[in-house]
Design an enzyme around this catalytic site. Structure first.
Site, PDB file in Angstrom:
ATOM      1  N   GLY A 177      -5.331   0.409   0.967  1.00 46.63           N
ATOM      2  CA  GLY A 177      -4.751   0.220  -0.356  1.00 46.63           C
ATOM      3  C   GLY A 177      -3.371  -0.408  -0.291  1.00 46.63           C
ATOM      4  O   GLY A 177      -3.030  -1.050   0.692  1.00 46.63           O
ATOM      5  N   SER A 189     -10.417  -9.901   4.316  1.00 47.49           N
ATOM      6  CA  SER A 189      -9.293  -8.971   4.349  1.00 47.49           C
ATOM      7  C   SER A 189      -8.978  -8.448   5.748  1.00 47.49           C
ATOM      8  O   SER A 189      -8.037  -7.668   5.917  1.00 47.49           O
ATOM      9  CB  SER A 189      -9.563  -7.786   3.421  1.00 47.49           C
ATOM     10  OG  SER A 189     -10.821  -7.245   3.718  1.00 47.49           O
ATOM     11  N   GLY A 228      -0.074  -1.006   0.660  1.00 44.94           N
ATOM     12  CA  GLY A 228       0.654  -0.492   1.810  1.00 44.94           C
ATOM     13  C   GLY A 228       2.027   0.049   1.496  1.00 44.94           C
ATOM     14  O   GLY A 228       2.474   1.020   2.107  1.00 44.94           O
ATOM     15  N   ARG A 256       5.904 -10.282   5.144  1.00 46.61           N
ATOM     16  CA  ARG A 256       5.623  -8.919   4.670  1.00 46.61           C
ATOM     17  C   ARG A 256       4.664  -8.205   5.633  1.00 46.61           C
ATOM     18  O   ARG A 256       3.667  -8.766   6.085  1.00 46.61           O
ATOM     19  CB  ARG A 256       5.018  -8.989   3.272  1.00 46.61           C
ATOM     20  CG  ARG A 256       4.634  -7.634   2.674  1.00 46.61           C
ATOM     21  CD  ARG A 256       3.183  -7.278   2.909  1.00 46.61           C
ATOM     22  NE  ARG A 256       2.770  -6.092   2.170  1.00 46.61           N
ATOM     23  CZ  ARG A 256       1.632  -5.449   2.365  1.00 46.61           C
ATOM     24  NH1 ARG A 256       0.798  -5.859   3.293  1.00 46.61           N
ATOM     25  NH2 ARG A 256       1.309  -4.392   1.649  1.00 46.61           N
ATOM     26  N   VAL A 257       4.971  -6.961   5.906  1.00 45.73           N
ATOM     27  CA  VAL A 257       4.081  -6.113   6.704  1.00 45.73           C
ATOM     28  C   VAL A 257       3.777  -4.871   5.878  1.00 45.73           C
ATOM     29  O   VAL A 257       4.678  -4.271   5.287  1.00 45.73           O
ATOM     30  CB  VAL A 257       4.748  -5.717   8.037  1.00 45.73           C
ATOM     31  CG1 VAL A 257       3.923  -4.676   8.771  1.00 45.73           C
ATOM     32  CG2 VAL A 257       4.937  -6.951   8.921  1.00 45.73           C
ATOM     33  N   GLY A 258       2.522  -4.497   5.830  1.00 46.44           N
ATOM     34  CA  GLY A 258       2.130  -3.315   5.059  1.00 46.44           C
ATOM     35  C   GLY A 258       2.078  -2.072   5.924  1.00 46.44           C
ATOM     36  O   GLY A 258       2.713  -1.978   6.977  1.00 46.44           O
ATOM     37  N   ASP A 259       1.294  -1.118   5.463  1.00 47.84           N
ATOM     38  CA  ASP A 259       1.190   0.163   6.165  1.00 47.84           C
ATOM     39  C   ASP A 259       0.301   0.107   7.404  1.00 47.84           C
ATOM     40  O   ASP A 259       0.438   0.923   8.308  1.00 47.84           O
ATOM     41  CB  ASP A 259       0.605   1.220   5.220  1.00 47.84           C
ATOM     42  CG  ASP A 259      -0.784   0.824   4.736  1.00 47.84           C
ATOM     43  OD1 ASP A 259      -0.963  -0.352   4.337  1.00 47.84           O
ATOM     44  OD2 ASP A 259      -1.698   1.668   4.750  1.00 47.84           O
TER      45      ASP A 259
END
Ligand code: SD4
Length: 332
Positions: A242, A88, A244, A218-221
């Site tokens: 978690g 991850s 994002g 895609r980009v998360g937090d």
């Protein structure tokens, strides 16, 4: 946490969610808002998940041998980025739907200076690039091809890694999964770190391969200042792990720091940020989010939606994995 453990984590969340009464709160074992916060004068390091233990050990050594707290948070999470067994974080992470491992990272110092990269491929240490963006450019964030080109021009080398186990998981997913934007096929295990040195200076870092099998692009937090990480030396530091999307929509880490600025204890601030997410999302099935925080006075804490979110704690006299308090419990 292994890939299989993570799958189990998600399944447990799924199985139990039907049985969860809204508002059912488990008393946290390690952090109780009723007995006051844990507190230390520093140095102090908090990191998400079990891999945080190794990250903390590296970060601690950096500070012990004269490095700054910013050096510590960079090198601490960089150690996890280099671990190719980690699914991850870093190049050993799970790929997106098109089979590409894309990486996000950010870093912020006591004075609010910040650097970030998102959607970068084939670099071992996005956190180091993020710091370089902070220190060598007038910008905060570079993404995608532009970030990659800038990194190469600034001395970062590409690295190609192919891990048969990861490829097999992706092929397995392609066969079984419906192609739709499932937000939470894999939803956690980013490494976020917040730290304070002996003089009370704060810094934070966050790095991830993001959600497994996300849509390409895609980009998360995690690389977004205010979402996956926020540091303000006057108030405190917080990081998130978690799903994002939920963290971005509530500016989660910024929320935690602002609540601490208003005097809230760190655990309570994290809890309120989690509860805003729960209030905003009727369906929290299999969606984990957790926050960690250090207040400027050395108080610290964490909170998560579901149990199972542990953080690694390092102080002068503690080196351990601590469960956060949580709103919901798995029963299945
Ligand atoms: C993201 N927050 O990309 C990350 C996922 C993760 O622990 O693994 N968080 O949404």
């Amino acid at each position: 946490m292994s890939y299989n453990d993570r799958r189990r984590f998600i399944k447990l969340g799924l199985a139990s969610s039907a049985a969860l009464a809204a508002g059912c709160t488990d008393a946290p074992k390690a952090h109780t808002s009723t007995t006051g916060p844990d507190r230390t004068k520093g140095p102090l390091i908090l990191s998400t998940w079990k891999h945080g233990l190794a990250a903390n050990a590296t970060a601690w050594e950096v500070m012990r041998t004269g490095g700054t707290v910013l050096d510590a948070v960079e090198q601490g999470v960089a150690a996890v980025e280099s671990d190719l067994t980690n699914r991850s974080v870093g190049l050993g992470g799970m790929p997106d739907r098109d089979g590409h491992v894309t990486l996000d990272a950010c870093i912020q110092d006591h004075d609010g200076r910040a650097g970030a990269v998102a959607f970068v491929q084939r670099f071992e240490h996005p956190i180091r690039i993020a710091r370089a963006v902070m220190e060598r450019t007038p910008h905060v964030m570079l993404v995608g091809a532009g970030a990659e080109r800038w990194a190469e021009e600034n001395g970062f080398s590409r690295r190609d890694v192919e891990i048969p186990e990861v490829k097999a998981k992706w092929l397995e997913w392609l066969e079984k999964a419906e192609y739709r934007p499932v937000v939470n096929i894999e939803n956690h295990d980013t490494i976020g770190m917040v730290a304070m040195d002996a003089s009370g200076r704060l810094a934070g870092s966050c790095t991830t391969s993001g959600m497994a099998f996300k849509i390409h692009g895609r980009v998360g937090d995690s690389p977004i200042i205010g979402a996956g990480l926020f540091v303000d030396g006057e108030a405190g530091a917080a990081c998130a792990t978690g799903v994002g999307e939920l963290v971005i929509r509530t500016a989660g880490s910024h929320t935690v720091v602002e609540l601490m600025r208003q005097g809230m204890e760190p655990t309570e601030a994290c809890k309120e940020a989690v509860r805003r997410i729960i209030r905003q999302n009727k369906d929290m099935q299999d969606k984990q989010v957790g926050f960690l925080a250090i207040r400027a006075d050395g108080a610290f804490g964490g909170w998560s939606v579901y149990d199972g979110f542990d953080f690694a704690l390092r102080t002068n006299d503690r080196e351990e994995l601590v469960p956060t308090g949580h709103d919901r419990k798995w029963v299945g």
